[in-house]
Design a protein around this motif. Structure first.
Motif, PDB file in Angstrom:
ATOM      1  N   THR A  13      27.753  40.695  52.125  1.00  0.00           N
ATOM      2  CA  THR A  13      27.006  39.916  51.613  1.00  0.00           C
ATOM      3  C   THR A  13      26.768  40.638  50.206  1.00  0.00           C
ATOM      4  N   HIS A  14      26.407  39.932  48.705  1.00  0.00           N
ATOM      5  CA  HIS A  14      26.174  40.495  47.482  1.00  0.00           C
ATOM      6  C   HIS A  14      24.718  39.970  47.847  1.00  0.00           C
ATOM      7  N   ALA A  15      23.706  41.218  47.049  1.00  0.00           N
ATOM      8  CA  ALA A  15      22.452  40.033  46.554  1.00  0.00           C
ATOM      9  C   ALA A  15      22.640  39.457  45.045  1.00  0.00           C
ATOM     10  N   TRP A  16      21.594  38.811  45.513  1.00  0.00           N
ATOM     11  CA  TRP A  16      22.039  38.189  43.508  1.00  0.00           C
ATOM     12  C   TRP A  16      21.733  39.345  42.597  1.00  0.00           C
ATOM     13  N   SER A  17      20.438  40.473  42.598  1.00  0.00           N
ATOM     14  CA  SER A  17      21.178  41.056  41.613  1.00  0.00           C
ATOM     15  C   SER A  17      21.280  41.592  40.870  1.00  0.00           C
ATOM     16  N   GLN A  18      22.435  41.675  42.316  1.00  0.00           N
ATOM     17  CA  GLN A  18      24.205  42.220  41.306  1.00  0.00           C
ATOM     18  C   GLN A  18      24.837  41.480  39.851  1.00  0.00           C
ATOM     19  N   PHE A  19      24.229  40.179  39.945  1.00  0.00           N
ATOM     20  CA  PHE A  19      24.819  39.646  39.050  1.00  0.00           C
ATOM     21  C   PHE A  19      24.182  39.174  37.860  1.00  0.00           C
ATOM     22  N   GLY A  20      24.739  38.452  36.836  1.00  0.00           N
ATOM     23  CA  GLY A  20      23.939  38.710  36.042  1.00  0.00           C
ATOM     24  C   GLY A  20      23.896  37.271  35.034  1.00  0.00           C
ATOM     25  N   LYS A  21      24.229  36.559  35.583  1.00  0.00           N
ATOM     26  CA  LYS A  21      24.836  35.180  35.312  1.00  0.00           C
ATOM     27  C   LYS A  21      26.105  34.557  35.838  1.00  0.00           C
ATOM     28  N   PHE A  22      26.346  33.154  35.463  1.00  0.00           N
ATOM     29  CA  PHE A  22      27.236  32.046  36.148  1.00  0.00           C
ATOM     30  C   PHE A  22      28.145  31.870  34.976  1.00  0.00           C
ATOM     31  N   ARG A  23      29.904  31.636  34.645  1.00  0.00           N
ATOM     32  CA  ARG A  23      30.415  30.292  34.416  1.00  0.00           C
ATOM     33  C   ARG A  23      30.776  29.590  34.831  1.00  0.00           C
ATOM     34  N   GLU A  24      30.647  27.945  34.241  1.00  0.00           N
ATOM     35  CA  GLU A  24      31.089  26.863  34.814  1.00  0.00           C
ATOM     36  C   GLU A  24      32.614  26.556  34.564  1.00  0.00           C
ATOM     37  N   SER A  25      33.232  26.205  35.114  1.00  0.00           N
ATOM     38  CA  SER A  25      34.769  25.378  34.863  1.00  0.00           C
ATOM     39  C   SER A  25      34.541  24.260  35.855  1.00  0.00           C
ATOM     40  N   SER A  26      35.587  23.116  35.574  1.00  0.00           N
ATOM     41  CA  SER A  26      36.154  21.729  36.237  1.00  0.00           C
ATOM     42  C   SER A  26      35.949  22.291  37.532  1.00  0.00           C
ATOM     43  N   ARG A  27      36.538  24.048  37.874  1.00  0.00           N
ATOM     44  CA  ARG A  27      37.388  23.702  39.391  1.00  0.00           C
ATOM     45  C   ARG A  27      35.889  24.727  39.758  1.00  0.00           C
ATOM     46  N   GLN A  28      35.730  25.248  39.663  1.00  0.00           N
ATOM     47  CA  GLN A  28      35.015  26.628  39.970  1.00  0.00           C
ATOM     48  C   GLN A  28      33.379  27.033  39.146  1.00  0.00           C
ATOM     49  N   PHE A  29      32.472  28.028  40.189  1.00  0.00           N
ATOM     50  CA  PHE A  29      31.563  29.061  39.624  1.00  0.00           C
ATOM     51  C   PHE A  29      32.056  29.926  40.050  1.00  0.00           C
ATOM     52  N   ILE A  30      32.106  30.936  38.722  1.00  0.00           N
ATOM     53  CA  ILE A  30      32.273  32.178  38.677  1.00  0.00           C
ATOM     54  C   ILE A  30      30.974  32.752  38.036  1.00  0.00           C
ATOM     55  N   LEU A  31      30.665  33.661  39.253  1.00  0.00           N
ATOM     56  CA  LEU A  31      29.373  35.304  38.847  1.00  0.00           C
ATOM     57  C   LEU A  31      30.278  36.211  38.504  1.00  0.00           C
ATOM     58  N   LEU A  32      28.949  36.998  37.472  1.00  0.00           N
ATOM     59  CA  LEU A  32      29.321  37.836  36.488  1.00  0.00           C
ATOM     60  C   LEU A  32      28.180  38.710  36.717  1.00  0.00           C
ATOM     61  N   ASP A  33      29.375  39.734  36.617  1.00  0.00           N
ATOM     62  CA  ASP A  33      28.263  40.936  37.391  1.00  0.00           C
ATOM     63  C   ASP A  33      27.330  41.457  35.297  1.00  0.00           C
ATOM     64  N   HIS A  34      26.732  42.223  35.516  1.00  0.00           N
ATOM     65  CA  HIS A  34      26.055  42.791  34.470  1.00  0.00           C
ATOM     66  C   HIS A  34      26.470  42.711  32.964  1.00  0.00           C
ATOM     67  N   SER A  35      27.727  43.679  33.501  1.00  0.00           N
ATOM     68  CA  SER A  35      28.891  43.791  31.852  1.00  0.00           C
ATOM     69  C   SER A  35      29.470  42.745  31.760  1.00  0.00           C
ATOM     70  N   GLY A  36      29.280  41.396  32.328  1.00  0.00           N
ATOM     71  CA  GLY A  36      30.315  39.996  32.097  1.00  0.00           C
ATOM     72  C   GLY A  36      31.340  40.206  32.829  1.00  0.00           C
ATOM     73  N   LYS A  37      31.449  40.942  33.611  1.00  0.00           N
ATOM     74  CA  LYS A  37      33.095  41.159  34.462  1.00  0.00           C
ATOM     75  C   LYS A  37      32.877  40.146  35.256  1.00  0.00           C
ATOM     76  N   PRO A  38      34.094  39.009  35.633  1.00  0.00           N
ATOM     77  CA  PRO A  38      34.010  38.236  36.973  1.00  0.00           C
ATOM     78  C   PRO A  38      34.191  38.918  38.288  1.00  0.00           C
ATOM     79  N   SER A  39      32.794  38.379  38.848  1.00  0.00           N
ATOM     80  CA  SER A  39      32.974  39.134  40.136  1.00  0.00           C
ATOM     81  C   SER A  39      33.515  38.006  41.331  1.00  0.00           C
ATOM     82  N   VAL A  40      33.052  37.250  41.249  1.00  0.00           N
ATOM     83  CA  VAL A  40      32.913  36.344  42.823  1.00  0.00           C
ATOM     84  C   VAL A  40      33.102  34.548  42.183  1.00  0.00           C
ATOM     85  N   VAL A  41      33.737  34.382  42.727  1.00  0.00           N
ATOM     86  CA  VAL A  41      33.942  32.593  42.602  1.00  0.00           C
ATOM     87  C   VAL A  41      33.347  31.414  43.997  1.00  0.00           C
ATOM     88  N   VAL A  42      33.209  30.519  43.455  1.00  0.00           N
ATOM     89  CA  VAL A  42      32.310  29.763  43.990  1.00  0.00           C
ATOM     90  C   VAL A  42      32.872  28.018  43.745  1.00  0.00           C
TER      91      VAL A  42
END
Length: 206
Positions: free
Chosen positions: A124-153
């Motif tokens: 389980t990942h609390a939403w506060s772990q993430f700063g924002k998300f990036r979207e591509s044609s195939r998935q959403f990529i959740l980024l941590d607060h340093s901008g590093k890709p963390s979890v994909v959707v």
């Protein structure tokens, strides 16, 4: 305001990992550094070559050879960090080394957290772990607060393509709601999901 839960089901694919690796801030930093070094060495090489045309001596020839080799090295590094073939090779190696990446995954996007489940593991990942998300044609990529890709959707994890806007809206809403929260908490109920856990297949909304 939506307080919906969305469930996705998929199996990780190599192309998901490729996108994840391509978005790494460290990779971009190393690539940009290699490009800057290559340009600087090239300019210096041009200057030394110009001096050599004015007065050809060993004092200009040897530095020119050294700079030419250095330029080739930096240029190859810049190409390696930019090449999709290299990214794909690295992603394939990661995928083959990790049996967990070859299992069916389930992701639940809820108001409080994002939960990732595989066989015998729930994370389980609390939403506060993430700063924002990036979207591509195939998935959403959740980024941590340093901008590093963390979890994909992965979008293909949804049961219907019409749920993509719903998924986007939920991610936007839940991340915005957590933006004023305190420090991020660690994932619970299992080991942290690696940043290289993307996927394939279908899901449902509940």
């Amino acid at each position: 305001m939506m307080q919906q839960t969305l469930t996705l089901r998929y199996v990780p694919e190599i192309d998901d990992l490729v996108e994840l690796l391509a978005g790494s801030p460290e990779r971009r930093r190393l690539r940009n550094q290699a490009v800057r070094n290559a340009v600087a060495v090239l300019l210096l090489l041009c200057f030394v070559v110009w001096l050599g045309t004015v007065e050809p001596t060993w004092d200009t020839l040897l530095p020119a050879l050294f700079l030419a080799v250095s330029f080739g090295n930096y240029a190859l590094r810049a190409f390696a960090f930019s090449s999709r073939r290299g990214l794909r090779r690295k992603a394939r190696a990661i995928w083959q080394r990790s049996p967990k990446l070859q299992q069916a995954h389930e992701e639940e996007i809820g108001p409080e957290a994002l939960t990732l489940r595989t066989e015998g593991l729930s994370c389980t990942h609390a939403w506060s772990q993430f700063g924002k998300f990036r979207e591509s044609s195939r998935q959403f990529i959740l980024l941590d607060h340093s901008g590093k890709p963390s979890v994909v959707v992965p979008k293909r994890g949804l049961s219907d393509t019409t749920l993509v806007p719903v998924c986007r809206a939920l991610l936007t809403q839940y991340l915005a709601g957590a933006s004023a929260s305190g420090p991020a908490t660690a994932p619970t109920d299992g080991s942290p999901a690696p940043a290289s856990e993307p996927g394939s297949q279908r899901g449902r909304s509940t």
